[in-house]
Design a protein around this motif. Structure first.
Motif, mmCIF file in Angstrom:
data_model
loop_
_atom_site.group_PDB
_atom_site.id
_atom_site.type_symbol
_atom_site.label_atom_id
_atom_site.label_comp_id
_atom_site.label_asym_id
_atom_site.label_seq_id
_atom_site.Cartn_x
_atom_site.Cartn_y
_atom_site.Cartn_z
ATOM 1 N N ALA A 142 -18.133 9.494 -26.828
ATOM 2 C CA ALA A 142 -17.616 9.567 -25.467
ATOM 3 C C ALA A 142 -18.731 10.021 -24.517
ATOM 4 O O ALA A 142 -19.517 10.900 -24.847
ATOM 5 C CB ALA A 142 -16.443 10.537 -25.412
ATOM 6 N N GLY A 143 -18.784 9.397 -23.364
ATOM 7 C CA GLY A 143 -19.771 9.784 -22.357
ATOM 8 C C GLY A 143 -21.011 8.945 -22.323
ATOM 9 O O GLY A 143 -21.852 9.097 -21.434
ATOM 10 N N ALA A 144 -21.165 8.032 -23.294
ATOM 11 C CA ALA A 144 -22.354 7.188 -23.323
ATOM 12 C C ALA A 144 -22.324 6.172 -22.186
ATOM 13 O O ALA A 144 -21.257 5.692 -21.801
ATOM 14 C CB ALA A 144 -22.459 6.461 -24.664
ATOM 15 N N GLY A 145 -23.493 5.832 -21.670
ATOM 16 C CA GLY A 145 -23.577 4.818 -20.631
ATOM 17 C C GLY A 145 -23.415 3.426 -21.201
ATOM 18 O O GLY A 145 -23.644 3.194 -22.388
ATOM 19 N N GLY A 146 -23.033 2.464 -20.356
ATOM 20 C CA GLY A 146 -22.802 1.114 -20.846
ATOM 21 C C GLY A 146 -21.632 1.125 -21.809
ATOM 22 O O GLY A 146 -20.668 1.881 -21.652
ATOM 23 N N ILE A 221 -18.699 8.644 -12.593
ATOM 24 C CA ILE A 221 -18.659 7.698 -13.706
ATOM 25 C C ILE A 221 -17.222 7.247 -13.957
ATOM 26 O O ILE A 221 -16.312 8.058 -14.070
ATOM 27 C CB ILE A 221 -19.241 8.328 -14.991
ATOM 28 N N ILE A 222 -17.032 5.925 -14.035
ATOM 29 C CA ILE A 222 -15.722 5.325 -14.299
ATOM 30 C C ILE A 222 -15.784 4.581 -15.633
ATOM 31 O O ILE A 222 -16.679 3.770 -15.862
ATOM 32 C CB ILE A 222 -15.329 4.322 -13.195
ATOM 33 N N THR A 228 -16.357 -6.215 -19.255
ATOM 34 C CA THR A 228 -16.869 -6.952 -20.419
ATOM 35 C C THR A 228 -15.835 -7.163 -21.515
ATOM 36 O O THR A 228 -16.124 -7.854 -22.502
ATOM 37 C CB THR A 228 -18.049 -6.189 -21.056
ATOM 38 N N GLY A 229 -14.659 -6.570 -21.371
ATOM 39 C CA GLY A 229 -13.679 -6.618 -22.447
ATOM 40 C C GLY A 229 -13.854 -5.491 -23.433
ATOM 41 O O GLY A 229 -13.042 -5.313 -24.345
ATOM 42 N N VAL A 230 -14.916 -4.700 -23.274
ATOM 43 C CA VAL A 230 -15.206 -3.549 -24.125
ATOM 44 C C VAL A 230 -15.355 -2.326 -23.229
ATOM 45 O O VAL A 230 -15.923 -2.412 -22.136
ATOM 46 C CB VAL A 230 -16.510 -3.778 -24.931
ATOM 47 N N LYS A 231 -14.860 -1.170 -23.671
ATOM 48 C CA LYS A 231 -14.959 0.049 -22.877
ATOM 49 C C LYS A 231 -16.416 0.341 -22.527
ATOM 50 O O LYS A 231 -17.291 0.356 -23.400
ATOM 51 C CB LYS A 231 -14.376 1.238 -23.650
ATOM 52 N N ALA A 232 -16.662 0.591 -21.249
ATOM 53 C CA ALA A 232 -18.005 0.914 -20.798
ATOM 54 C C ALA A 232 -17.912 1.884 -19.630
ATOM 55 O O ALA A 232 -16.890 1.952 -18.933
ATOM 56 C CB ALA A 232 -18.756 -0.355 -20.377
ATOM 57 N N ASN A 233 -18.983 2.636 -19.413
ATOM 58 C CA ASN A 233 -19.047 3.586 -18.312
ATOM 59 C C ASN A 233 -19.901 3.018 -17.184
ATOM 60 O O ASN A 233 -21.033 2.564 -17.415
ATOM 61 C CB ASN A 233 -19.612 4.925 -18.789
ATOM 62 N N GLN A 275 -22.281 9.886 -18.710
ATOM 63 C CA GLN A 275 -21.791 11.103 -18.070
ATOM 64 C C GLN A 275 -22.879 12.151 -17.838
ATOM 65 O O GLN A 275 -22.667 13.087 -17.067
ATOM 66 C CB GLN A 275 -20.657 11.697 -18.900
ATOM 67 N N ALA A 276 -24.035 11.983 -18.489
ATOM 68 C CA ALA A 276 -25.143 12.922 -18.257
ATOM 69 C C ALA A 276 -26.010 12.480 -17.091
ATOM 70 O O ALA A 276 -27.163 12.903 -16.960
ATOM 71 C CB ALA A 276 -25.993 13.057 -19.519
#
Length: 301
Positions: A142-146, A221-222, A228-233, A275-276
């Motif tokens: 959780a919190g990773a970009g992309g 960050i949202i 993309t059809g995949v969870k991304a930040n 998130q960082a």
């Protein structure tokens, strides 16, 4: 293969449209593993040229850290087989697979002595990748970009260690040297850092993208699977400028790597970050970022 030239246990994360030869070379020379996704080279011929540049430049830097090529293995990526062949041609020290099974890459890369790491976002994906014989698992938390995960790093790494003895890369909101050390305490061998390297001189990001990262905080960050059809930040302001209502994002579509990769203009206007994001305060060179991370890391040893 052991990586003896690392200044820090850091992999400059492969970032779509942001990582290129200059970033990889600068990262390796600074003492961290540099990487890029193969689709960033828009054609197979360009990828061949990029790999020539990287290998030639780093051949003159014997103390440089190794480099990594990120391959998108999803069935909708028609280039995945040809990209793998170029990884073999240039003996990529590390091949990082994403969005698909690493099985095809494992035997080929091991044949020349390289390592294969697999990006995973769930325990089930981690088990499948481990069963395929990978050398390492990149736990995207959780919190990773992309493209991001949903699991806490505390839970993810602990459960994976129950069935996997290989190397672990921890990813997700790691923005400073203290976080690098904390990941090691949890049991990770390396960390991914992506967002921290967006506002660097060597990044392929637009100036506006770099400025938005520098100005943003975690509240900007949202997380959404609409794009993309995949969870991304994503950076909230870039979604708004792209015409999205961030409080009413559309439903996710089917994963179609080919369509997404071809729509370059769209991706240049929709900007991902983790998130960082608040760790980036100014534009720097990669060498300066690594120097700062080193000071922070050593201060908590």
């Amino acid at each position: 293969m052991s990586f003896t030239n690392l200044r820090l246990p850091v992999i400059q994360a492969p970032m779509f449209l942001l990582s290129g030869p200059e970033m990889v070379i600068a990262s390796c020379r600074a003492g961290i593993i540099g990487s890029f996704p193969s689709p960033n080279a828009r054609t197979i011929e360009t990828l061949d040229q990029w790999l020539t540049i990287i290998t030639d430049e780093l051949a003159d830097s014997p103390q440089a850290a190794p480099w990594a090529l990120n391959l998108v293995m999803h069935r909708s990526n028609p280039r995945r087989h040809n990209d793998l062949q170029l990884a073999i041609k240039y003996c990529a020290p590390i091949v990082i697979t994403a969005l698909g099974s690493p099985a095809e890459a494992v035997e080929a890369v091991h044949a020349y002595g390289g390592k294969v790491y697999a990006d995973v976002t769930t325990i089930d994906f981690a088990r499948r990748a481990a069963a395929a014989g990978v050398d390492g698992l990149a736990l995207v938390c959780a919190g990773a970009g992309g493209h991001t995960g949903q699991l806490s790093p505390f839970a993810f790494i602990d459960e994976v260690r129950q069935f996997f003895e290989g190397e672990i890369i921890l990813s997700g909101a790691i923005g400073n040297g203290r976080a690098i050390r904390a990941a090691q305490v949890l049991g990770a061998d390396y960390v991914y850092m992506g967002t921290r390297f967006i506002p660097t001189e060597e990044s392929l990001a637009q100036d506006g993208y770099k400025a938005m990262v520098i100005e943003a905080s975690g509240s900007d960050i949202i997380s959404s699977d609409s794009i993309t059809g995949v969870k991304a930040n994503w950076l909230k302001d870039s979604l708004i400028k792209g015409g999205y209502d961030v409080d009413n994002m559309p439903p996710p579509g089917a994963i179609d790597f080919l369509a997404a990769a071809d729509d370059v203009k769209r991706w240049r206007d929709l900007w991902a970050a983790g998130q960082a994001v608040g760790s980036s305060e100014r534009l720097q060179s990669i060498a300066e970022v690594v120097e700062q991370l080193g000071h922070e890391y050593r201060a908590c040893l």
